[in-house]
Scaffold this motif. Structure first.
Motif, PDB file in Angstrom:
ATOM      1  N   SER A   1      -0.250   6.800   4.259  1.00  0.00           N
ATOM      2  CA  SER A   1      -1.097   5.827   3.547  1.00  0.00           C
ATOM      3  C   SER A   1      -1.385   4.586   4.380  1.00  0.00           C
ATOM      4  O   SER A   1      -2.332   3.864   4.098  1.00  0.00           O
ATOM      5  N   VAL A   2      -0.572   4.325   5.381  1.00  0.00           N
ATOM      6  CA  VAL A   2      -0.768   3.103   6.167  1.00  0.00           C
ATOM      7  C   VAL A   2      -1.075   3.404   7.636  1.00  0.00           C
ATOM      8  O   VAL A   2      -0.907   2.545   8.505  1.00  0.00           O
ATOM      9  N   THR A   3      -1.571   4.578   7.902  1.00  0.00           N
ATOM     10  CA  THR A   3      -1.889   4.957   9.287  1.00  0.00           C
ATOM     11  C   THR A   3      -2.896   3.989   9.912  1.00  0.00           C
ATOM     12  O   THR A   3      -2.721   3.507  11.026  1.00  0.00           O
ATOM     13  N   ARG A   4      -3.937   3.701   9.168  1.00  0.00           N
ATOM     14  CA  ARG A   4      -4.993   2.832   9.687  1.00  0.00           C
ATOM     15  C   ARG A   4      -4.472   1.412   9.905  1.00  0.00           C
ATOM     16  O   ARG A   4      -4.710   0.789  10.937  1.00  0.00           O
ATOM     17  N   GLU A   5      -3.726   0.916   8.929  1.00  0.00           N
ATOM     18  CA  GLU A   5      -3.178  -0.433   9.046  1.00  0.00           C
ATOM     19  C   GLU A   5      -2.219  -0.527  10.231  1.00  0.00           C
ATOM     20  O   GLU A   5      -2.140  -1.553  10.899  1.00  0.00           O
ATOM     21  N   MET A   6      -1.474   0.550  10.465  1.00  0.00           N
ATOM     22  CA  MET A   6      -0.528   0.522  11.573  1.00  0.00           C
ATOM     23  C   MET A   6      -1.238   0.426  12.916  1.00  0.00           C
ATOM     24  O   MET A   6      -0.763  -0.227  13.837  1.00  0.00           O
TER      25      MET A   6
ATOM     26  N   LYS B   1       0.836  -1.210   0.000  1.00  0.00           N
ATOM     27  CA  LYS B   1       0.000   0.000   0.000  1.00  0.00           C
ATOM     28  C   LYS B   1       0.866   1.254   0.000  1.00  0.00           C
ATOM     29  O   LYS B   1       0.569   2.235  -0.702  1.00  0.00           O
ATOM     30  N   ALA B   2       1.932   1.221   0.797  1.00  0.00           N
ATOM     31  CA  ALA B   2       2.844   2.374   0.837  1.00  0.00           C
ATOM     32  C   ALA B   2       3.454   2.615  -0.546  1.00  0.00           C
ATOM     33  O   ALA B   2       3.595   3.754  -0.994  1.00  0.00           O
ATOM     34  N   ALA B   3       3.810   1.531  -1.233  1.00  0.00           N
ATOM     35  CA  ALA B   3       4.397   1.671  -2.569  1.00  0.00           C
ATOM     36  C   ALA B   3       3.383   2.273  -3.542  1.00  0.00           C
ATOM     37  O   ALA B   3       3.707   3.178  -4.315  1.00  0.00           O
ATOM     38  N   ARG B   4       2.152   1.766  -3.498  1.00  0.00           N
ATOM     39  CA  ARG B   4       1.122   2.288  -4.404  1.00  0.00           C
ATOM     40  C   ARG B   4       0.870   3.763  -4.148  1.00  0.00           C
ATOM     41  O   ARG B   4       0.588   4.530  -5.067  1.00  0.00           O
ATOM     42  N   SER B   5       0.985   4.168  -2.886  1.00  0.00           N
ATOM     43  CA  SER B   5       0.630   5.546  -2.530  1.00  0.00           C
ATOM     44  C   SER B   5       1.565   6.571  -3.172  1.00  0.00           C
ATOM     45  O   SER B   5       1.210   7.742  -3.269  1.00  0.00           O
TER      46      SER B   5
END
Lengths: 131, 131
Positions: free
Chosen positions: B114-119, A110-114
């Motif tokens: 982008s990964v705040t929620r996942e974290m 997801k980080a990469a896509r962002s």
């Protein structure tokens, strides 16, 4: 801004190798990162910490230390060792370990896509031969 | 799934230290990554590769090698050295170098967001004492 004009005139700059890596800290340790995730995958594939270490070209001792760090950082162990095996015995990734790796990989992706769009712009700043 | 119930019962799991790091490859080199970005900032702050290296607790030789790698990976140098200075002379980050660092930091920040929620979900799997 001649630099930006150069960037725009590039044909395609979307294939720059980007490798977003996520490291998750716990107190002073890295609880999860690229190396530990790969080690978990290797333990799952080989059923053994020593075989996984060899696969990743690290010493048995180092593989063990990484496993110990991971196990201490989470609510339950990510790797269980099986009693009775020879030379370090067998090992398996626990359900929590599987969940941790799965979530970790999802965050990486997801980080990469962002930043796909930003990477294309960045790529145009790089020397020819990369794209 | 008792684990997930445990996760939900956690008060707050949003403050886990996440450190999304981006490494950008060029051929076989890392063109830009956390260490190189910090080195560029240090060169900008000190006006000297050797002083920047000391600040980052790396050898002069290593700081130079990182600068050489960066300069080779982009269309123009990211760091220029000034002739005539003593002991390595002065150095400055070029406009392209400033742009590269700025874009790099933006990508890091965006990847983290982008990964705040996942974290937050991931944090609930970690041992108590982290959040």
């Amino acid at each position: 801004m001649p630099r930006q004009q150069t960037a725009k005139s590039q044909k395609s700059a979307t294939r720059v190798p980007i490798n977003p890596q996520i490291r998750i800290s716990f107190k002073k340790s890295i609880a999860m990162g690229p190396g530990k995730a790969d080690l978990l995958d290797a333990i799952a594939a080989t059923g053994s910490i020593s075989a996984a270490g060899r696969k990743m070209q690290m010493s048995y001792r180092r593989a063990w230390l990484l496993v110990e760090t991971m196990n201490a950082c989470f609510r339950e162990p990510l790797v269980e060792t099986l009693i009775g095996g020879q030379h370090g015995g067998g090992a398996r990734v626990t359900p929590l370990g599987e969940e941790v790796v799965r979530r970790y990989r999802q965050m990486e992706a997801k980080a990469a896509r962002s930043v796909t769009r930003e990477m294309a712009a960045f790529a145009a700043l790089m020397a020819p031969g990369n794209v």
